[in-house]
Design an enzyme around this catalytic site. Sequence first.
Site, PDB file in Angstrom:
ATOM      1  N   TRP A 191      -3.481  -2.225  -1.402  1.00 15.24           N
ATOM      2  CA  TRP A 191      -2.929  -3.620  -1.681  1.00 15.24           C
ATOM      3  C   TRP A 191      -3.791  -3.906  -0.886  1.00 15.24           C
ATOM      4  CZ3 TRP A 191      -0.368  -7.858  -0.010  1.00 15.24           C
ATOM      5  CH2 TRP A 191      -0.519  -9.319  -1.333  1.00 15.24           C
ATOM      6  N   HIS A 202      14.107 -35.912 -13.460  1.00 18.18           N
ATOM      7  CA  HIS A 202      13.309 -36.591 -12.571  1.00 18.18           C
ATOM      8  C   HIS A 202      11.841 -36.333 -12.435  1.00 18.18           C
ATOM      9  CE1 HIS A 202      16.694 -38.775 -11.082  1.00 18.18           C
ATOM     10  NE2 HIS A 202      17.793 -37.370 -11.422  1.00 18.18           N
ATOM     11  N   LYS A 210       4.901  -4.627  -5.293  1.00 18.31           N
ATOM     12  CA  LYS A 210       6.735  -4.245  -5.240  1.00 18.31           C
ATOM     13  C   LYS A 210       6.888  -4.078  -4.520  1.00 18.31           C
ATOM     14  CE  LYS A 210       9.984  -2.940  -7.426  1.00 18.31           C
ATOM     15  NZ  LYS A 210      10.341  -3.903  -8.373  1.00 18.31           N
ATOM     16  N   GLU A 236       4.753 -13.851 -13.118  1.00 16.24           N
ATOM     17  CA  GLU A 236       4.566 -13.363 -12.882  1.00 16.24           C
ATOM     18  C   GLU A 236       3.732 -11.457 -14.010  1.00 16.24           C
ATOM     19  OE1 GLU A 236       7.125 -10.572  -9.302  1.00 16.24           O
ATOM     20  OE2 GLU A 236       8.551 -10.936 -11.501  1.00 16.24           O
ATOM     21  N   LYS A 290       9.936 -14.095 -13.975  1.00  8.70           N
ATOM     22  CA  LYS A 290       9.681 -12.726 -14.955  1.00  8.70           C
ATOM     23  C   LYS A 290       7.884 -13.516 -15.666  1.00  8.70           C
ATOM     24  CE  LYS A 290      10.989 -10.972 -13.061  1.00  8.70           C
ATOM     25  NZ  LYS A 290      11.558 -10.722 -12.152  1.00  8.70           N
ATOM     26  N   ARG A 316       3.144   0.331  -6.389  1.00  4.97           N
ATOM     27  CA  ARG A 316       3.034  -0.171  -4.837  1.00  4.97           C
ATOM     28  C   ARG A 316       1.943  -1.182  -4.604  1.00  4.97           C
ATOM     29  NH1 ARG A 316       7.082   2.056  -1.563  1.00  4.97           N
ATOM     30  NH2 ARG A 316       6.152   0.396   0.008  1.00  4.97           N
ATOM     31  N   ASN A 318      -0.530   1.739   6.187  1.00  2.32           N
ATOM     32  CA  ASN A 318       0.059   0.313   5.739  1.00  2.32           C
ATOM     33  C   ASN A 318       0.047  -0.483   7.067  1.00  2.32           C
ATOM     34  OD1 ASN A 318       0.050   1.916   3.205  1.00  2.32           O
ATOM     35  ND2 ASN A 318       2.065   2.035   3.834  1.00  2.32           N
ATOM     36  N   GLY A 319       0.642  -1.922   6.836  1.00  5.18           N
ATOM     37  CA  GLY A 319       0.686  -2.602   7.706  1.00  5.18           C
ATOM     38  C   GLY A 319      -0.563  -4.052   7.796  1.00  5.18           C
ATOM     39  N   CYS A 358       1.372  -1.141   0.019  1.00  4.87           N
ATOM     40  CA  CYS A 358       0.007   0.192  -0.098  1.00  4.87           C
ATOM     41  C   CYS A 358       1.050   0.817   0.082  1.00  4.87           C
ATOM     42  CB  CYS A 358      -0.584   0.202   1.671  1.00  4.87           C
ATOM     43  SG  CYS A 358      -1.118  -1.341   0.999  1.00  4.87           S
ATOM     44  N   GLU A 376      14.725 -17.071 -12.659  1.00  5.95           N
ATOM     45  CA  GLU A 376      14.434 -15.831 -12.434  1.00  5.95           C
ATOM     46  C   GLU A 376      13.595 -16.022 -13.810  1.00  5.95           C
ATOM     47  OE1 GLU A 376      13.938 -13.838 -11.009  1.00  5.95           O
ATOM     48  OE2 GLU A 376      14.487 -12.005 -11.905  1.00  5.95           O
TER      49      GLU A 376
HETATM   50  C1  G6P Z   1       8.024  -8.414  -4.945  1.00  6.08           C
HETATM   51  C2  G6P Z   1       8.013  -8.038  -5.560  1.00  6.08           C
HETATM   52  C3  G6P Z   1       9.845  -8.728  -6.152  1.00  6.08           C
HETATM   53  C4  G6P Z   1      10.427  -9.036  -5.690  1.00  6.08           C
HETATM   54  C5  G6P Z   1      10.129  -9.196  -4.400  1.00  6.08           C
HETATM   55  C6  G6P Z   1      11.327  -9.147  -2.527  1.00  6.08           C
HETATM   56  O1  G6P Z   1       7.665  -9.948  -4.459  1.00  6.08           O
HETATM   57  O2  G6P Z   1       6.879  -8.189  -6.733  1.00  6.08           O
HETATM   58  O3  G6P Z   1       9.870  -8.324  -8.256  1.00  6.08           O
HETATM   59  O4  G6P Z   1      11.359  -9.625  -5.920  1.00  6.08           O
HETATM   60  O5  G6P Z   1       9.202  -8.714  -3.725  1.00  6.08           O
HETATM   61  O6  G6P Z   1      11.554  -7.469  -2.958  1.00  6.08           O
HETATM   62  P1  G6P Z   1      12.921  -6.566  -2.531  1.00  6.08           P
HETATM   63  O7  G6P Z   1      12.514  -5.751  -2.570  1.00  6.08           O
HETATM   64  O8  G6P Z   1      13.215  -7.545  -1.200  1.00  6.08           O
HETATM   65  O9  G6P Z   1      14.063  -7.274  -2.915  1.00  6.08           O
END
Ligand code: G6P
Length: 608
Positions: A74, A504, A603, A488, A485, A27, A100-101, A2, A481
């Site tokens: 969020w 496996h 984010k 996501e 990507k 965010r 937030n939180g 948020c 990764e």
């Molecule tokens: C969220 C984001 C990811 C990120 C992860 C860790 O899930 O969508 O892109 O890798 O958090 O975030 P940080 O800020 O700790 O790297």
Amino acid sequence: MCGIVGYVGPRVATPLLIEGLKRLEYRGYDSAGVAIMNGRGVETRKAAGKISTLETIVNGSPVAGTLGIAHTRWATHGAPTTGNAHPHSDCKGHIAVVHNGIIENATALRHWLADNGHTFTSETDTEVLAHLIEASFEGNLEDAVIEALHMVHGTYGIAVISSLDRDKIVVARKGSPLIIGLGDQEYYVASDVSAILEHTRQVVYLDDGDLAVIERTGYRVLDLDAHEMTRAVSQVDWDLDQIERGGFDHFMLKEIFEQPQTIENTMRGRLLEADGTAKLAGLNVTNEELLEIDNIIITACGTSWHSALIGEHMLEEMTRIPVEVEYASEFRYRNPIVTSRTLCIVISQSGETADTLAAMREAKRRGARAIGLVNVVGSTIARESDGGVYLHAGPEIGVASTKAFTSQVVALALLTLRMGRLRALSSVRGAEIIEALHALPGQIREILDRAAEIEQLAEQYIESHNFLYLGRGYNFPVALEGALKLKEISYIHAEGYPAAEMKHGPIALIDSQMPVVFIAPHDSVFDKVVSNVQEVKARGGRVIALTSRDEPQLAGLIDHEIRIPQTIDMLTPVLAAVPLQLLAYYIAVKRGCNVDQPRNLAKSVTVE
Ligand code: G6P
């Protein structure tokens, strides 16, 4: 997650707050709202959906006033409806709270408040705060907020206004970031510096346990016993153009294309060619202390966890110190073996991820030295770690992390040089690594120059339902990764696997409908990977291979090739990641997905 914005000053608050929310929309983006103090009292406007929906509502029904707070949400407690959007109010509508939180004892408090005559209108934990403040109010807002906060368990960054104490914003934080922006006879509040960068670069970072009273004439920081505290004013060095799209269709694409520069920035002034090492002033640790380290734990979440896996390889290879990589969310809830000789490396783009922060605190509590590889300057992990390496990648707005990942890998390489040279790494080998690091920005440019080829390739895969990404050694984390990507932002199911482990299980999935992306640069495990490519081809799979030179062994085995330049093994992840980011991006865009704001994601995940 948020986002919070607040304003008090001579200007009309609403447009400033909406503009700030738009900057924070990356965010969290399921609903939003504003509360403004005007002649009649606190007036709120809220909307489910994007900030643009709220903006339409505010334009249709304007609220004037020069003091206000706003929020983009969020959802955690309660669906993303207008009713659950912040700000939340008390029974009489005198108080407005954005939060937030998570308030962990919200259910118990809600029952207690309801038994005492309070009526709730939302399903959120936040509304409890508004009613607690109402119950505690005796004429002074900060005193009521302090009393309310003594009753809650959990995490919060909050901003509160009240028509009964109308010329102030009271903010407080515990586990969720908040800053005060200092303007010219005006003040801002924000959970993230991007929200206010247009107006000021002078900020005060609040610490956990701080509460601040922001009035037209100044601000005061207090602790929760109402003692005055002193907090330094910091200068933010981000530019406005760094948080704008600058002609690109999406932030994600802009950030992919920034990588030659961001990697350069991560390395700038840190490489010592003559000694084959790196200078990392912020580490805050002496050679003697580094020599005492006998085990390393790297902890992180998401993409940062993938770079941690690459760091594990580098550090073990060059320092010969045992390294363990842990998801932060798992690390904190087991009983890890940590001693005073443990180095805990914490990797986080935002520096605010709740699990990563908690894992770092736990490691420190058990006696480890914690160093942070963090992008956001002044973030909580950066401030609470014992030292660290800033990535200097600039603000990352796209929810799917790209440039932070490559900068993390480079920062890990720098740390490896610094620690390796004290142990198993020769100056000659160190110098070779430095030479390869210097070549990376130009090599990434070469890949980006061929983005159109990847865009064409993407066209052929937009109907796929599943993808498999395979790599070995340094490139197994790249497979993870690449798959992350894609899933996501395109919502195509994708899995990353160590190439040989495919036998496996995942091999059962392979048929002519299954694209398999092999990360197969010419490194020490190349021949092994070729065998795995053959296994896929024998079962009719469609193979996309990332290679680094003409490889006769692959002739006839691959359907598409993406060429990346040659580098040393430990840096192949940096070059391999870029085309995979582009592939995911183009597939997602062609499928009509909103790549900067993928569904359900956030984010900066500031809740557990
Ligand atoms: C969220 C984001 C990811 C990120 C992860 C860790 O899930 O969508 O892109 O890798 O958090 O975030 P940080 O800020 O700790 O790297």
